[in-house]
Design a protein around this motif. Sequence first.
Motif, PDB file in Angstrom:
ATOM      1  N   LEU A 146      47.508  29.953  40.720  1.00 24.12           N
ATOM      2  CA  LEU A 146      46.338  29.862  39.842  1.00 24.12           C
ATOM      3  C   LEU A 146      45.579  28.560  40.077  1.00 24.12           C
ATOM      4  O   LEU A 146      44.345  28.545  40.044  1.00 24.12           O
ATOM      5  N   ARG A 147      46.289  27.466  40.299  1.00 28.53           N
ATOM      6  CA  ARG A 147      45.614  26.198  40.580  1.00 28.53           C
ATOM      7  C   ARG A 147      44.805  26.287  41.866  1.00 28.53           C
ATOM      8  O   ARG A 147      43.674  25.806  41.938  1.00 28.53           O
ATOM      9  N   LYS A 148      45.391  26.910  42.887  1.00 34.36           N
ATOM     10  CA  LYS A 148      44.664  27.055  44.153  1.00 34.36           C
ATOM     11  C   LYS A 148      43.446  27.955  43.974  1.00 34.36           C
ATOM     12  O   LYS A 148      42.375  27.667  44.507  1.00 34.36           O
ATOM     13  N   ASP A 149      43.611  29.053  43.244  1.00 32.16           N
ATOM     14  CA  ASP A 149      42.490  29.957  43.019  1.00 32.16           C
ATOM     15  C   ASP A 149      41.410  29.311  42.161  1.00 32.16           C
ATOM     16  O   ASP A 149      40.220  29.570  42.343  1.00 32.16           O
ATOM     17  N   ASP A 150      41.809  28.458  41.215  1.00 32.06           N
ATOM     18  CA  ASP A 150      40.858  27.760  40.363  1.00 32.06           C
ATOM     19  C   ASP A 150      39.981  26.827  41.188  1.00 32.06           C
ATOM     20  O   ASP A 150      38.788  26.676  40.930  1.00 32.06           O
ATOM     21  N   ALA A 151      40.565  26.200  42.203  1.00 32.93           N
ATOM     22  CA  ALA A 151      39.826  25.251  43.033  1.00 32.93           C
ATOM     23  C   ALA A 151      38.738  25.936  43.863  1.00 32.93           C
ATOM     24  O   ALA A 151      37.730  25.316  44.187  1.00 32.93           O
ATOM     25  N   VAL A 152      38.924  27.198  44.205  1.00 28.10           N
ATOM     26  CA  VAL A 152      37.948  27.898  45.054  1.00 28.10           C
ATOM     27  C   VAL A 152      37.211  29.007  44.310  1.00 28.10           C
ATOM     28  O   VAL A 152      36.564  29.844  44.938  1.00 28.10           O
ATOM     29  N   LEU A 153      37.293  28.992  42.979  1.00 23.11           N
ATOM     30  CA  LEU A 153      36.670  30.073  42.209  1.00 23.11           C
ATOM     31  C   LEU A 153      35.156  30.085  42.382  1.00 23.11           C
ATOM     32  O   LEU A 153      34.560  31.159  42.519  1.00 23.11           O
ATOM     33  N   ALA A 154      34.506  28.921  42.390  1.00 20.51           N
ATOM     34  CA  ALA A 154      33.044  28.880  42.534  1.00 20.51           C
ATOM     35  C   ALA A 154      32.618  29.493  43.865  1.00 20.51           C
ATOM     36  O   ALA A 154      31.642  30.254  43.911  1.00 20.51           O
ATOM     37  N   GLU A 155      33.329  29.197  44.932  1.00 18.30           N
ATOM     38  CA  GLU A 155      33.005  29.777  46.238  1.00 18.30           C
ATOM     39  C   GLU A 155      33.177  31.293  46.209  1.00 18.30           C
ATOM     40  O   GLU A 155      32.375  32.023  46.791  1.00 18.30           O
ATOM     41  N   ARG A 156      34.233  31.740  45.549  1.00 18.33           N
ATOM     42  CA  ARG A 156      34.480  33.179  45.450  1.00 18.33           C
ATOM     43  C   ARG A 156      33.378  33.862  44.648  1.00 18.33           C
ATOM     44  O   ARG A 156      32.930  34.951  45.002  1.00 18.33           O
ATOM     45  N   LEU A 157      32.940  33.202  43.580  1.00 21.75           N
ATOM     46  CA  LEU A 157      31.874  33.790  42.763  1.00 21.75           C
ATOM     47  C   LEU A 157      30.546  33.792  43.509  1.00 21.75           C
ATOM     48  O   LEU A 157      29.741  34.720  43.340  1.00 21.75           O
ATOM     49  N   ASP A 158      30.294  32.777  44.323  1.00 16.80           N
ATOM     50  CA  ASP A 158      29.039  32.723  45.071  1.00 16.80           C
ATOM     51  C   ASP A 158      28.913  33.870  46.068  1.00 16.80           C
ATOM     52  O   ASP A 158      27.812  34.245  46.449  1.00 16.80           O
ATOM     53  N   ALA A 159      30.025  34.430  46.490  1.00 18.19           N
ATOM     54  CA  ALA A 159      29.986  35.544  47.439  1.00 18.19           C
ATOM     55  C   ALA A 159      29.630  36.862  46.755  1.00 18.19           C
ATOM     56  O   ALA A 159      29.315  37.843  47.435  1.00 18.19           O
ATOM     57  N   LEU A 160      29.690  36.891  45.422  1.00 19.40           N
ATOM     58  CA  LEU A 160      29.384  38.122  44.692  1.00 19.40           C
ATOM     59  C   LEU A 160      27.876  38.280  44.525  1.00 19.40           C
ATOM     60  O   LEU A 160      27.139  37.304  44.446  1.00 19.40           O
ATOM     61  N   ARG A 161      27.421  39.534  44.404  1.00 17.11           N
ATOM     62  CA  ARG A 161      25.986  39.800  44.396  1.00 17.11           C
ATOM     63  C   ARG A 161      25.396  40.001  43.005  1.00 17.11           C
ATOM     64  O   ARG A 161      24.237  39.695  42.788  1.00 17.11           O
ATOM     65  N   THR A 162      26.171  40.553  42.073  1.00 22.21           N
ATOM     66  CA  THR A 162      25.594  40.872  40.764  1.00 22.21           C
ATOM     67  C   THR A 162      26.277  40.083  39.665  1.00 22.21           C
ATOM     68  O   THR A 162      27.415  39.627  39.811  1.00 22.21           O
ATOM     69  N   GLU A 163      25.561  39.959  38.536  1.00 25.48           N
ATOM     70  CA  GLU A 163      26.105  39.245  37.383  1.00 25.48           C
ATOM     71  C   GLU A 163      27.322  39.967  36.819  1.00 25.48           C
ATOM     72  O   GLU A 163      28.277  39.330  36.370  1.00 25.48           O
ATOM     73  N   ASP A 164      27.306  41.292  36.850  1.00 26.79           N
ATOM     74  CA  ASP A 164      28.458  42.059  36.349  1.00 26.79           C
ATOM     75  C   ASP A 164      29.710  41.780  37.191  1.00 26.79           C
ATOM     76  O   ASP A 164      30.824  41.690  36.643  1.00 26.79           O
ATOM     77  N   ASP A 165      29.530  41.660  38.498  1.00 34.91           N
ATOM     78  CA  ASP A 165      30.672  41.346  39.363  1.00 34.91           C
ATOM     79  C   ASP A 165      31.233  39.965  39.041  1.00 34.91           C
ATOM     80  O   ASP A 165      32.451  39.758  39.032  1.00 34.91           O
ATOM     81  N   VAL A 166      30.337  39.015  38.763  1.00 33.14           N
ATOM     82  CA  VAL A 166      30.771  37.658  38.419  1.00 33.14           C
ATOM     83  C   VAL A 166      31.544  37.679  37.108  1.00 33.14           C
ATOM     84  O   VAL A 166      32.614  37.084  36.981  1.00 33.14           O
ATOM     85  N   VAL A 185      35.547  36.619  36.636  1.00 34.47           N
ATOM     86  CA  VAL A 185      35.999  35.543  35.751  1.00 34.47           C
ATOM     87  C   VAL A 185      36.945  36.100  34.692  1.00 34.47           C
ATOM     88  O   VAL A 185      37.960  35.482  34.356  1.00 34.47           O
ATOM     89  N   GLU A 186      36.652  37.293  34.165  1.00 29.07           N
ATOM     90  CA  GLU A 186      37.542  37.908  33.175  1.00 29.07           C
ATOM     91  C   GLU A 186      38.906  38.229  33.788  1.00 29.07           C
ATOM     92  O   GLU A 186      39.942  38.038  33.147  1.00 29.07           O
ATOM     93  N   GLU A 187      38.912  38.686  35.017  1.00 30.70           N
ATOM     94  CA  GLU A 187      40.175  38.984  35.709  1.00 30.70           C
ATOM     95  C   GLU A 187      40.978  37.697  35.926  1.00 30.70           C
ATOM     96  O   GLU A 187      42.196  37.668  35.747  1.00 30.70           O
ATOM     97  N   PHE A 188      40.293  36.610  36.291  1.00 28.92           N
ATOM     98  CA  PHE A 188      40.949  35.323  36.488  1.00 28.92           C
ATOM     99  C   PHE A 188      41.554  34.830  35.171  1.00 28.92           C
ATOM    100  O   PHE A 188      42.695  34.386  35.136  1.00 28.92           O
ATOM    101  N   ASN A 189      40.794  34.951  34.073  1.00 23.83           N
ATOM    102  CA  ASN A 189      41.303  34.546  32.762  1.00 23.83           C
ATOM    103  C   ASN A 189      42.502  35.400  32.348  1.00 23.83           C
ATOM    104  O   ASN A 189      43.459  34.897  31.753  1.00 23.83           O
ATOM    105  N   ALA A 190      42.472  36.687  32.668  1.00 22.90           N
ATOM    106  CA  ALA A 190      43.589  37.577  32.323  1.00 22.90           C
ATOM    107  C   ALA A 190      44.853  37.168  33.084  1.00 22.90           C
ATOM    108  O   ALA A 190      45.963  37.218  32.539  1.00 22.90           O
ATOM    109  N   ARG A 191      44.702  36.740  34.330  1.00 24.28           N
ATOM    110  CA  ARG A 191      45.853  36.260  35.098  1.00 24.28           C
ATOM    111  C   ARG A 191      46.446  35.006  34.474  1.00 24.28           C
ATOM    112  O   ARG A 191      47.679  34.847  34.433  1.00 24.28           O
ATOM    113  N   ILE A 192      45.589  34.123  33.980  1.00 22.36           N
ATOM    114  CA  ILE A 192      46.075  32.892  33.341  1.00 22.36           C
ATOM    115  C   ILE A 192      46.864  33.232  32.080  1.00 22.36           C
ATOM    116  O   ILE A 192      47.961  32.723  31.851  1.00 22.36           O
ATOM    117  N   VAL A 193      46.300  34.125  31.234  1.00 24.54           N
ATOM    118  CA  VAL A 193      46.969  34.505  29.989  1.00 24.54           C
ATOM    119  C   VAL A 193      48.302  35.180  30.294  1.00 24.54           C
ATOM    120  O   VAL A 193      49.324  34.902  29.655  1.00 24.54           O
TER     121      VAL A 193
END
Length: 185
Positions: free
Chosen positions: A96-116, A120-128
């Motif tokens: 999770l720490r590694k994924d947190d560090a590159v989350l912005a880059e991963r989000l920048d590759a997405l095309r729509t707001e719904d995908d973003v 982020v919701e999936e990432f938060n669910a993994r943390i919980v």
Amino acid sequence: MPEHDPVRDAARYRVQRDSAGEQGEQEPAAPRGRMENRHQWVDVVIDQAIARGEFDDLPLAGKPIPGITRHDPDWWLKALIEREQISGVLPEAIQLRKDDAVLAERLDALRTEDDVRSAVEEFNARIVSARRQLLGGPPVVTPLRDVDREVREWHARRRVPEPAPAEEPVRPRRVGRRHWRRSTS
């Protein structure tokens, strides 16, 4: 009492060997080709390679091997993971720490707001989920991400101001040269 006790046999052997050494007797040499003599062959091969100079000017001669620490018994495993770029086998807290560090880059590759939002919701669910599991290992210290803030930042990164079109430099007029057209008659 058993006739062949291995402990007594070993003790008798040691006593006989020690008494033979004191009397100056030599032990018989082991036959050639047996495993006991392999170390001698290896030593000879290494000595011959040294004599040929095959160990001269090695890149790490006299230096410690990089990446190896004295107190880390898993140095070889960490080196393998880094060299082979293996992912997904880390403890969830570290992944999770590694994924947190590159989350912005991963989000920048997405095309729509719904995908973003869903990413982020999936990432938060993994943390919980990682916080709920009591499997041991390092603690989960990765903070939850605010979905709306991440979407706003994603929009801001997408609206990077475009550079103004460069104006063409004005060419100075040439003075003093005339091009005469040849008349063809």
